[in-house]
Design a protein around this motif. Structure first.
Motif, mmCIF file in Angstrom:
data_model
loop_
_atom_site.group_PDB
_atom_site.id
_atom_site.type_symbol
_atom_site.label_atom_id
_atom_site.label_comp_id
_atom_site.label_asym_id
_atom_site.label_seq_id
_atom_site.Cartn_x
_atom_site.Cartn_y
_atom_site.Cartn_z
ATOM 1 N N GLN A 199 103.961 -16.573 -55.117
ATOM 2 C CA GLN A 199 104.254 -17.842 -55.758
ATOM 3 C C GLN A 199 104.734 -17.565 -57.177
ATOM 4 O O GLN A 199 104.450 -16.512 -57.744
ATOM 5 C CB GLN A 199 103.027 -18.758 -55.783
ATOM 6 N N VAL A 200 105.453 -18.513 -57.746
ATOM 7 C CA VAL A 200 105.861 -18.395 -59.140
ATOM 8 C C VAL A 200 105.096 -19.435 -59.950
ATOM 9 O O VAL A 200 104.531 -20.383 -59.402
ATOM 10 C CB VAL A 200 107.387 -18.585 -59.302
ATOM 11 N N ALA A 201 105.090 -19.273 -61.268
ATOM 12 C CA ALA A 201 104.283 -20.136 -62.125
ATOM 13 C C ALA A 201 104.677 -21.605 -62.015
ATOM 14 O O ALA A 201 103.829 -22.502 -62.115
ATOM 15 C CB ALA A 201 104.389 -19.669 -63.574
ATOM 16 N N SER A 202 105.943 -21.870 -61.781
ATOM 17 C CA SER A 202 106.406 -23.258 -61.684
ATOM 18 C C SER A 202 106.393 -23.792 -60.263
ATOM 19 O O SER A 202 106.734 -24.960 -60.031
ATOM 20 C CB SER A 202 107.825 -23.370 -62.247
ATOM 21 N N PRO B 75 106.716 -34.778 -52.578
ATOM 22 C CA PRO B 75 107.953 -34.041 -52.304
ATOM 23 C C PRO B 75 108.732 -33.615 -53.540
ATOM 24 O O PRO B 75 109.692 -32.855 -53.428
ATOM 25 C CB PRO B 75 108.763 -35.042 -51.459
ATOM 26 N N SER B 76 108.335 -34.092 -54.718
ATOM 27 C CA SER B 76 109.041 -33.691 -55.938
ATOM 28 C C SER B 76 108.531 -32.356 -56.481
ATOM 29 O O SER B 76 109.130 -31.782 -57.398
ATOM 30 C CB SER B 76 108.907 -34.772 -57.009
ATOM 31 N N THR B 77 107.407 -31.853 -55.952
ATOM 32 C CA THR B 77 106.927 -30.515 -56.312
ATOM 33 C C THR B 77 107.177 -29.589 -55.124
ATOM 34 O O THR B 77 107.401 -30.041 -54.004
ATOM 35 C CB THR B 77 105.427 -30.534 -56.649
ATOM 36 N N ALA B 78 107.116 -28.290 -55.360
ATOM 37 C CA ALA B 78 107.444 -27.362 -54.284
ATOM 38 C C ALA B 78 106.783 -26.009 -54.498
ATOM 39 O O ALA B 78 106.587 -25.562 -55.639
ATOM 40 C CB ALA B 78 108.958 -27.182 -54.174
ATOM 41 N N TRP B 79 106.435 -25.369 -53.377
ATOM 42 C CA TRP B 79 106.026 -23.964 -53.404
ATOM 43 C C TRP B 79 107.295 -23.128 -53.509
ATOM 44 O O TRP B 79 108.221 -23.279 -52.718
ATOM 45 C CB TRP B 79 105.240 -23.608 -52.147
ATOM 46 N N GLN B 80 107.325 -22.245 -54.497
ATOM 47 C CA GLN B 80 108.496 -21.409 -54.710
ATOM 48 C C GLN B 80 108.080 -19.945 -54.810
ATOM 49 O O GLN B 80 106.989 -19.622 -55.297
ATOM 50 C CB GLN B 80 109.223 -21.825 -55.997
ATOM 51 N N ALA C 200 118.025 -23.460 -47.172
ATOM 52 C CA ALA C 200 116.753 -23.579 -46.459
ATOM 53 C C ALA C 200 116.569 -22.421 -45.481
ATOM 54 O O ALA C 200 117.544 -21.838 -44.999
ATOM 55 C CB ALA C 200 116.700 -24.904 -45.713
ATOM 56 N N PRO C 201 115.320 -22.071 -45.173
ATOM 57 C CA PRO C 201 115.085 -20.993 -44.198
ATOM 58 C C PRO C 201 115.582 -21.399 -42.822
ATOM 59 O O PRO C 201 115.448 -22.558 -42.407
ATOM 60 C CB PRO C 201 113.566 -20.831 -44.230
ATOM 61 N N THR C 202 116.138 -20.448 -42.108
ATOM 62 C CA THR C 202 116.727 -20.758 -40.800
ATOM 63 C C THR C 202 115.836 -20.354 -39.633
ATOM 64 O O THR C 202 116.051 -20.783 -38.502
ATOM 65 C CB THR C 202 118.079 -20.055 -40.647
ATOM 66 N N GLY C 203 114.834 -19.529 -39.888
ATOM 67 C CA GLY C 203 113.949 -19.101 -38.813
ATOM 68 C C GLY C 203 112.514 -18.991 -39.283
ATOM 69 O O GLY C 203 112.248 -18.587 -40.422
ATOM 70 N N MET D 162 112.336 -18.695 -51.298
ATOM 71 C CA MET D 162 111.558 -19.807 -50.777
ATOM 72 C C MET D 162 111.487 -20.967 -51.759
ATOM 73 O O MET D 162 111.254 -20.784 -52.954
ATOM 74 C CB MET D 162 110.149 -19.340 -50.435
ATOM 75 N N ASN D 163 111.655 -22.178 -51.218
ATOM 76 C CA ASN D 163 111.590 -23.402 -52.027
ATOM 77 C C ASN D 163 111.185 -24.539 -51.084
ATOM 78 O O ASN D 163 112.024 -25.312 -50.629
ATOM 79 C CB ASN D 163 112.942 -23.672 -52.679
#
Length: 235
Positions: A27-30, A41-46, A80-83, A139-140
């Motif tokens: 994960q990143v800090a943001s 939905p306005s926040t995200a795991w990145q 976006a991830p495809t698989g 990843m987002n």
């Protein structure tokens, strides 16, 4: 008469509320990992890692049966991830003991879109993991959800001197019983009935041909321990 319901609360950290917990490979800090479970939905795991090296794991604190899962991206469709695969484990190790419940490849998205997948899962597991397998961008992920399908096995209705048992699972089956006796009522009836996810209003109607003149009273008993009564109208 069934419906899907989320198995997850609104997560306020990676380990709250207890006993739920979430982990990821990075994960990143943001873009903290629990942002994918905060129902926002306005926040995200990145993460900086590509999908082929990424995974997202949830500990439910007890064994649960997942019937459906969904993924919402926080990126343009082409990023976006495809698989990805959905895996489950009793131990949470994911070192070979896991069960693969779903495999997805060559997925297409709309910008910041959501994909939902029903799965044929008959067992309960404590740990579920989405293992991403392909995609060209880091990843987002805005939201990931795990859902269970809830249904009353059968609905028992009165019909004259008979009973009707209605199977309310996705494949509807109606069985009319020949005799309205106690044994059949116990065998085919249900202990409780919750229409609240389907209807926003319930009416309890009682028909009578009696005329109530002055001095006469009407009495009808209603079991209130299992239902909410907002209004009673006599006319």
């Amino acid at each position: 008469m069934g419906y899907y319901s989320s198995l997850l609360p609104v997560m306020t950290s990676a380990a709250a509320p207890a006993p739920f917990a979430v982990q990821a490979n990075e994960q990143v800090a943001s873009g903290l990992v629990y942002y994918a479970l905060d129902k926002n939905p306005s926040t995200a795991w990145q993460a900086n890692s590509l999908p082929a090296n990424s995974w997202f794991k949830v500990d439910f604190g007890k064994e649960v049966k997942v019937s459906k899962y969904s993924i919402t991206t926080n990126s343009p469709a082409v990023q976006a991830p495809t698989g990805f695969d959905l895996e489950a484990s009793v131990s949470g190790l994911f070192t070979g003991e896991q069960v693969k419940l779903d495999i997805r490849a060559a997925q297409t998205w709309v910008d910041k879109g959501t994909l939902q997948f029903e799965i044929n899962n008959t067992n309960k597991y404590r740990y579920y993991r989405v293992k991403f397998t392909s995609g060209a961008y880091s990843m987002n992920i805005a939201e990931i959800d795990f859902l269970v399908f809830l249904t009353n096995d059968k609905l028992l209705l009165s019909k004259g001197d008979k009973f009707i048992s209605t199977n309310t699972k996705p494949t509807t089956q109606v069985i009319e019983l020949d005799v309205a006796d106690e044994d059949r009522y116990i065998r085919y009836g249900l202990d409780s009935l919750d229409f609240s996810p389907v209807f926003n209003e319930k009416k309890h109607l009682v028909a009578t041909s009696s005329v109530l003149n002055t001095g006469k009273t009407y009495e009808h008993a209603i079991e209130m321990s299992k239902r909410q009564i907002n209004k009673i109208t006599l006319n």
